[in-house]
Design a protein around this motif. Structure first.
Motif, mmCIF file in Angstrom:
data_model
loop_
_atom_site.group_PDB
_atom_site.id
_atom_site.type_symbol
_atom_site.label_atom_id
_atom_site.label_comp_id
_atom_site.label_asym_id
_atom_site.label_seq_id
_atom_site.Cartn_x
_atom_site.Cartn_y
_atom_site.Cartn_z
ATOM 1 N N ALA A 1 0.828 -1.205 0.000
ATOM 2 C CA ALA A 1 0.000 0.000 0.000
ATOM 3 C C ALA A 1 0.867 1.262 0.000
ATOM 4 N N ILE A 2 1.931 1.262 0.808
ATOM 5 C CA ILE A 2 2.803 2.449 0.886
ATOM 6 C C ILE A 2 3.517 2.671 -0.443
ATOM 7 N N THR A 3 4.058 1.610 -1.035
ATOM 8 C CA THR A 3 4.791 1.784 -2.298
ATOM 9 C C THR A 3 3.858 2.172 -3.440
ATOM 10 N N ILE A 4 2.662 1.587 -3.475
ATOM 11 C CA ILE A 4 1.696 1.968 -4.514
ATOM 12 C C ILE A 4 1.249 3.417 -4.318
ATOM 13 N N LEU A 5 1.069 3.845 -3.062
ATOM 14 C CA LEU A 5 0.688 5.233 -2.792
ATOM 15 C C LEU A 5 1.779 6.192 -3.247
ATOM 16 N N LEU A 6 3.040 5.833 -3.033
ATOM 17 C CA LEU A 6 4.143 6.677 -3.503
ATOM 18 C C LEU A 6 4.132 6.784 -5.027
ATOM 19 N N ALA A 7 3.863 5.674 -5.700
ATOM 20 C CA ALA A 7 3.764 5.708 -7.159
ATOM 21 C C ALA A 7 2.590 6.580 -7.604
ATOM 22 N N PHE A 8 1.495 6.528 -6.858
ATOM 23 C CA PHE A 8 0.316 7.349 -7.146
ATOM 24 C C PHE A 8 0.662 8.840 -7.041
ATOM 25 N N LEU A 9 1.395 9.197 -5.981
ATOM 26 C CA LEU A 9 1.805 10.589 -5.807
ATOM 27 C C LEU A 9 2.803 11.003 -6.895
ATOM 28 N N PHE A 10 3.667 10.084 -7.304
ATOM 29 C CA PHE A 10 4.606 10.403 -8.377
ATOM 30 C C PHE A 10 3.867 10.673 -9.683
ATOM 31 N N GLY A 11 2.730 9.986 -9.878
ATOM 32 C CA GLY A 11 1.916 10.260 -11.057
ATOM 33 C C GLY A 11 1.427 11.694 -11.086
ATOM 34 N N PHE A 12 1.091 12.230 -9.909
ATOM 35 C CA PHE A 12 0.680 13.635 -9.836
ATOM 36 C C PHE A 12 1.831 14.563 -10.217
ATOM 37 N N LEU A 13 3.040 14.257 -9.703
ATOM 38 C CA LEU A 13 4.204 15.080 -10.042
ATOM 39 C C LEU A 13 4.525 14.993 -11.533
ATOM 40 N N LEU A 14 4.369 13.805 -12.105
ATOM 41 C CA LEU A 14 4.622 13.647 -13.538
ATOM 42 C C LEU A 14 3.649 14.475 -14.360
ATOM 43 N N ARG A 15 2.370 14.479 -13.989
ATOM 44 C CA ARG A 15 1.386 15.259 -14.722
ATOM 45 C C ARG A 15 1.687 16.752 -14.619
ATOM 46 N N VAL A 16 2.101 17.211 -13.438
ATOM 47 C CA VAL A 16 2.470 18.624 -13.271
ATOM 48 C C VAL A 16 3.645 18.967 -14.185
ATOM 49 N N ALA A 17 4.641 18.079 -14.230
ATOM 50 C CA ALA A 17 5.809 18.327 -15.080
ATOM 51 C C ALA A 17 5.418 18.359 -16.556
ATOM 52 N N LEU A 18 4.558 17.424 -16.980
ATOM 53 C CA LEU A 18 4.122 17.399 -18.376
ATOM 54 C C LEU A 18 3.323 18.644 -18.740
ATOM 55 N N ASN A 19 2.462 19.080 -17.829
ATOM 56 C CA ASN A 19 1.693 20.305 -18.064
ATOM 57 C C ASN A 19 2.612 21.518 -18.184
ATOM 58 N N TYR A 20 3.647 21.552 -17.366
ATOM 59 C CA TYR A 20 4.592 22.667 -17.411
ATOM 60 C C TYR A 20 5.339 22.683 -18.750
ATOM 61 N N LEU A 21 5.765 21.498 -19.214
ATOM 62 C CA LEU A 21 6.444 21.427 -20.507
ATOM 63 C C LEU A 21 5.514 21.837 -21.649
ATOM 64 N N ASP A 22 4.257 21.408 -21.561
ATOM 65 C CA ASP A 22 3.282 21.821 -22.587
ATOM 66 C C ASP A 22 3.100 23.333 -22.591
ATOM 67 N N LEU A 23 3.062 23.916 -21.389
ATOM 68 C CA LEU A 23 2.915 25.371 -21.285
ATOM 69 C C LEU A 23 4.110 26.083 -21.904
ATOM 70 N N LEU A 24 5.315 25.591 -21.624
ATOM 71 C CA LEU A 24 6.510 26.202 -22.203
ATOM 72 C C LEU A 24 6.499 26.106 -23.727
ATOM 73 N N GLN A 25 6.077 24.951 -24.253
ATOM 74 C CA GLN A 25 6.041 24.783 -25.704
ATOM 75 C C GLN A 25 4.999 25.690 -26.345
ATOM 76 N N ARG A 26 3.844 25.833 -25.675
ATOM 77 C CA ARG A 26 2.825 26.741 -26.219
ATOM 78 C C ARG A 26 3.314 28.179 -26.210
ATOM 79 N N GLN A 27 3.987 28.562 -25.126
ATOM 80 C CA GLN A 27 4.525 29.919 -25.052
ATOM 81 C C GLN A 27 5.570 30.152 -26.131
ATOM 82 N N GLU A 28 6.399 29.125 -26.390
ATOM 83 C CA GLU A 28 7.419 29.257 -27.420
ATOM 84 C C GLU A 28 6.778 29.389 -28.801
ATOM 85 N N ARG A 29 5.731 28.594 -29.054
ATOM 86 C CA ARG A 29 5.039 28.701 -30.346
ATOM 87 C C ARG A 29 4.398 30.074 -30.508
ATOM 88 N N LEU A 30 3.764 30.563 -29.428
ATOM 89 C CA LEU A 30 3.140 31.885 -29.494
ATOM 90 C C LEU A 30 4.186 32.973 -29.699
#
Length: 335
Positions: free
Chosen positions: A114-143
């Motif tokens: 349960a603890i290790t799966i929960l850590l992986a679950f939280l890492f998924g949140f961090l990964l999504r934040v990182a991906l959103n940030y990269l998408d934002l940077l790419q959109r800003q660069e295109r604009l």
């Protein structure tokens, strides 16, 4: 980071994590089958938890404001992952490989999973934040790229109408006076118009072609002057000649005829120097300063902005007066 590269980076990181866990587990248990099975089951569940959270639960439910559904599905995902992992580890590690009682149906086993799966679950949140940030940077660069392209097109278009209106006025004056020079001026204007149509829309043109355009412009302007303007043109360009944005240098020359001559005096003079050596392009315009000269900066303000867009931090433009002469110089470093 570009999107085609990002998946490869993630795959590389997961492979690295898998190998490290595999080596650690084998060293700890001194058993290859146990290490391989345990590590493989763990990595499969970690990857599934991370990406189900990052690519399904968060985009489809959390970011759309469906918080209740997100919470229910998140709990269901965690419980399902922990239960399924415990069953697989029980079947393969406890039953078939006859490992320690730890992998039975007990609290310690369930708490660890349960603890290790929960850590992986939280890492998924961090990964999504990182991906959103990269998408934002790419959109800003295109604009930003689109904005730069639009602004460059606008600045370039401001040069052409200004020059054309002045030239047409000159042709009109010659036609009214029935001057024999009218045909010659029209011919020169035709050459310049061809440059506008064929070369000006391009991002870059060869430097010699730009210099030909400047010479045509000088001859066109000379025709309308009462007293000829002595213009000394010095060109020293090493091969291969660089490519530059079209009509980049003409504002310097145009500024001479707008602010650097007195049409009523015969002692006007100007000098144009251009050189290209060791990837350094230098352009200098020099003309006399008269008491009637006003606003010697002229149209160079637009040029300054265009240079900032095309050659950020790779150019130096200087405008100054010294001993009765006005100087405008430009130095560009070509990569």
């Amino acid at each position: 980071m570009k999107k085609p590269v990002l998946p490869l980076v993630q795959v590389g990181l997961w492979v690295m994590v898998y190998l490290l866990l595999l080596v650690y587990t084998i060293q700890k248990g001194s058993d290859w089958p146990y290490g391989f099975v345990y590590t493989t089951i763990g990595i499969v569940f970690y990857v599934a938890t991370v990406y189900l959270h990052a690519n399904w639960l968060l985009p489809r439910y959390f970011y759309r404001g469906r918080y209740t559904q997100y919470a229910i599905l998140s709990v269901a995902l965690l419980i399902g992952m922990v239960g399924l992992r415990m069953w697989l580890e029980y079947e393969f590690l406890f039953v078939r490989l006859n490992r320690h009682q730890f992998f039975g149906w007990n609290f310690a086993h369930g708490a660890f999973d349960a603890i290790t799966i929960l850590l992986a679950f939280l890492f998924g949140f961090l990964l999504r934040v990182a991906l959103n940030y990269l998408d934002l940077l790419q959109r800003q660069e295109r604009l930003r790229s689109q904005q730069v392209a639009s602004e460059l097109a606008l600045l370039k278009s401001q040069v052409q109408p200004h020059f054309l209106f002045n030239t047409l006025n000159n042709i009109y004056a010659l036609a009214v006076a029935r001057s024999e020079q009218t045909a010659e001026v029209v011919a020169r204007l035709s050459d310049i118009m061809r440059y506008f149509v064929e070369e000006a829309p391009k991002d870059r043109v060869p430097l010699p072609l730009e210099m030909t355009f400047i010479r045509n412009y000088l001859e066109l302007e000379q025709i309308r002057l009462r007293y000829p303007l002595p213009v000394q043109v010095c060109v020293h360009v090493e091969e291969p000649a660089p490519f530059i944005p079209p009509m980049l240098l003409i504002p310097f020359v145009e500024n001479v005829f707008k602010h650097g001559i007195d049409k009523a005096r015969p002692d006007n003079e100007a000098e144009i120097k251009i050189s290209y050596q060791q990837e350094q392009l230098t352009f200098l315009v020099k003309n006399k300063v008269f008491t009637t000269s006003q606003g010697s900066w002229g149209g160079l303000a637009n040029l300054q902005r265009r240079l900032e867009l095309v050659y950020p931090e790779r150019f130096e433009m200087r405008v100054f007066e010294q001993q009765g002469y006005f100087y405008a110089s430009l130095a560009i470093t070509h990569p």
